[in-house]
Write a protein that holds these residues in place. Sequence first.
Motif, short mmCIF file in Angstrom:
data_model
loop_
_atom_site.label_atom_id
_atom_site.label_comp_id
_atom_site.label_asym_id
_atom_site.label_seq_id
_atom_site.Cartn_x
_atom_site.Cartn_y
_atom_site.Cartn_z
N ASP A 1 42.06 14.52 0.18
CA ASP A 1 41.75 15.94 0.08
C ASP A 1 40.77 16.33 1.17
N MET A 2 40.91 17.54 1.70
CA MET A 2 40.03 17.97 2.77
C MET A 2 39.77 19.47 2.66
N VAL A 3 38.76 19.93 3.38
CA VAL A 3 38.43 21.35 3.44
C VAL A 3 38.46 21.78 4.89
N ARG A 4 39.03 22.94 5.15
CA ARG A 4 39.06 23.51 6.49
C ARG A 4 38.38 24.88 6.47
N GLU A 5 37.82 25.23 7.61
CA GLU A 5 37.31 26.58 7.83
C GLU A 5 38.09 27.23 8.96
N PHE A 6 38.37 28.53 8.82
CA PHE A 6 39.11 29.26 9.84
C PHE A 6 38.37 30.53 10.23
N ASP A 7 38.21 30.72 11.52
CA ASP A 7 37.60 31.94 12.04
C ASP A 7 38.71 32.90 12.45
N VAL A 8 38.69 34.09 11.89
CA VAL A 8 39.72 35.10 12.16
C VAL A 8 39.04 36.40 12.57
N GLU B 1 42.63 21.67 1.02
CA GLU B 1 43.97 21.10 1.15
C GLU B 1 44.01 19.78 0.39
N PRO B 2 44.77 19.70 -0.69
CA PRO B 2 44.93 18.41 -1.37
C PRO B 2 45.67 17.43 -0.45
N SER B 3 45.73 16.18 -0.86
CA SER B 3 46.46 15.18 -0.09
C SER B 3 47.88 15.66 0.15
N LEU B 4 48.35 15.47 1.37
CA LEU B 4 49.67 15.96 1.75
C LEU B 4 50.74 14.96 1.36
N THR B 5 51.79 15.43 0.70
CA THR B 5 52.93 14.59 0.37
C THR B 5 54.18 15.22 0.94
N ALA B 6 55.21 14.41 1.14
CA ALA B 6 56.42 14.89 1.81
C ALA B 6 57.08 16.04 1.07
N ASP B 7 56.96 16.06 -0.26
CA ASP B 7 57.63 17.10 -1.03
C ASP B 7 56.70 18.25 -1.39
N SER B 8 55.50 18.28 -0.84
CA SER B 8 54.56 19.37 -1.12
C SER B 8 53.92 19.85 0.18
N LEU B 9 54.75 20.26 1.12
CA LEU B 9 54.26 20.67 2.43
C LEU B 9 53.41 21.93 2.34
N GLY B 10 53.54 22.66 1.24
CA GLY B 10 52.73 23.87 1.05
C GLY B 10 51.27 23.58 0.76
N LEU B 11 50.91 22.31 0.58
CA LEU B 11 49.51 21.95 0.34
C LEU B 11 48.74 21.78 1.64
N LYS B 12 49.40 21.91 2.78
CA LYS B 12 48.76 21.85 4.08
C LYS B 12 48.71 23.24 4.71
N THR B 13 47.64 23.51 5.44
CA THR B 13 47.57 24.74 6.21
C THR B 13 48.22 24.49 7.56
N TRP B 14 49.27 25.22 7.87
CA TRP B 14 50.00 25.04 9.12
C TRP B 14 49.49 26.01 10.17
N GLY B 15 49.62 25.61 11.42
CA GLY B 15 49.13 26.43 12.52
C GLY B 15 49.74 27.82 12.56
N SER B 16 50.97 27.95 12.07
CA SER B 16 51.65 29.25 12.07
C SER B 16 50.90 30.27 11.23
N SER B 17 50.28 29.82 10.12
CA SER B 17 49.56 30.77 9.27
C SER B 17 48.32 31.30 9.96
N LEU B 18 47.67 30.47 10.78
CA LEU B 18 46.51 30.95 11.53
C LEU B 18 46.94 31.92 12.62
N VAL B 19 48.00 31.60 13.34
CA VAL B 19 48.52 32.51 14.37
C VAL B 19 48.91 33.85 13.73
N PHE B 20 49.59 33.78 12.60
CA PHE B 20 49.99 34.98 11.86
C PHE B 20 48.76 35.81 11.49
N ALA B 21 47.78 35.14 10.89
CA ALA B 21 46.57 35.82 10.42
C ALA B 21 45.81 36.48 11.57
N GLN B 22 45.79 35.83 12.72
CA GLN B 22 45.07 36.39 13.87
C GLN B 22 45.75 37.62 14.46
#
Length: 389
Positions: A153-160, A171-192
Amino acid sequence: MASLNSSSSSSSLSSHLSSPAATSGFTTPLSSLVSIPHTLPSRVFASGAVTHALDLPPVKSYPTADVLLSVLTLYAKRVRRNFGDNEEDGTERAIPEGYVDWLTRLLGSGLSWIRAPGSSSPDDDASEELRERILDIIATRIAERSGRTGAPDMVREFDVPGLKCSVVLREPSLTADSLGLKTWGSSLVFAQLFRGPATAAKGALQFEGGERILELGSGTGLAGIVLCALGYAVTMTDLPEIVANLEDNVQTNGARLWYDDDRERAEVAVLDWTSPERSPIYGQKFKTVIFADIAYSHEQPALLSRVVPLFLDSASPKAQVVVLLPLRPAFADVRASLWTALDGIQFAPVRGGFESGWDDFGKEEYYWSIWRPRAHVDRGIEMNINTLP
């Protein structure tokens, strides 16, 4: 070699020993099982002084609990910030060459020599618990250095831009069938790309105030949380196994970013695209539907072409679907299928653009596009889907 500043490091060690990561699953505070030294061991060195694991305490020297915990604290992963070449917090120390091998040797040793303060034998209960705690921390340090898919498990900070403070996501531990538990770069680009409804920002993505936005595949919630912080009302959705973490992230950031103004701005709901009629929001209509990086399998375009018409108020001339996808070469056929699927339900692309960004796996190129019901689109502004990347 330079010695570590003892006062700041003792404080860091004390903080670590009382942290949730160090105490999880145990009833006795770890700090009570070790003595926190006024001067840390001479083998623990300042940032940059240790370049190889040979400079760390040898396993055969039977290092004490104090020494081991000092080193394990020095080289703990810090909170990650954004993505890119320099995503780590600037205070994180460079990892010595061979560090993971050193950790592995420690783990394999079992630490049989470790004794709790005041213990006459390494076999008593206090010493056994102390060993177990240190071995657990060693295992965590190994996992932290095993790539994103192996990380705990980890914590991220994002500046927008436009927000009064950063967005903090668990972000909980990432598993192959739970890709939604990771923050992907596309969401940061979208948010910005987002701007508030009252902000003049040419080229950015803005929406009409007062209308609730539906986000599909919200994941850890970055895009939807940023929209809420900018003043929009957003319903964030995902699968049942993703929603619990999403709700936690929304509550954490709502308290930081918008609860003073409107506690009802964010809504979280389960929405399984294979059975949308079971969702608590089934029957609701939205003028704007958004999603990012959720077209990575051949089944998804067909599912999206079914779900979008169910929830978009297509009768409204303001109805729109806003999409952002990474331009991964391996998924070019899936993107083409999505464009064809949206075209097949009579949506037309009217605007789009390229963006660059980062993910855990390196630099990425992205493409965003806005689609509207063809009945409300002037033929002169409709884009040719065959020209889309």
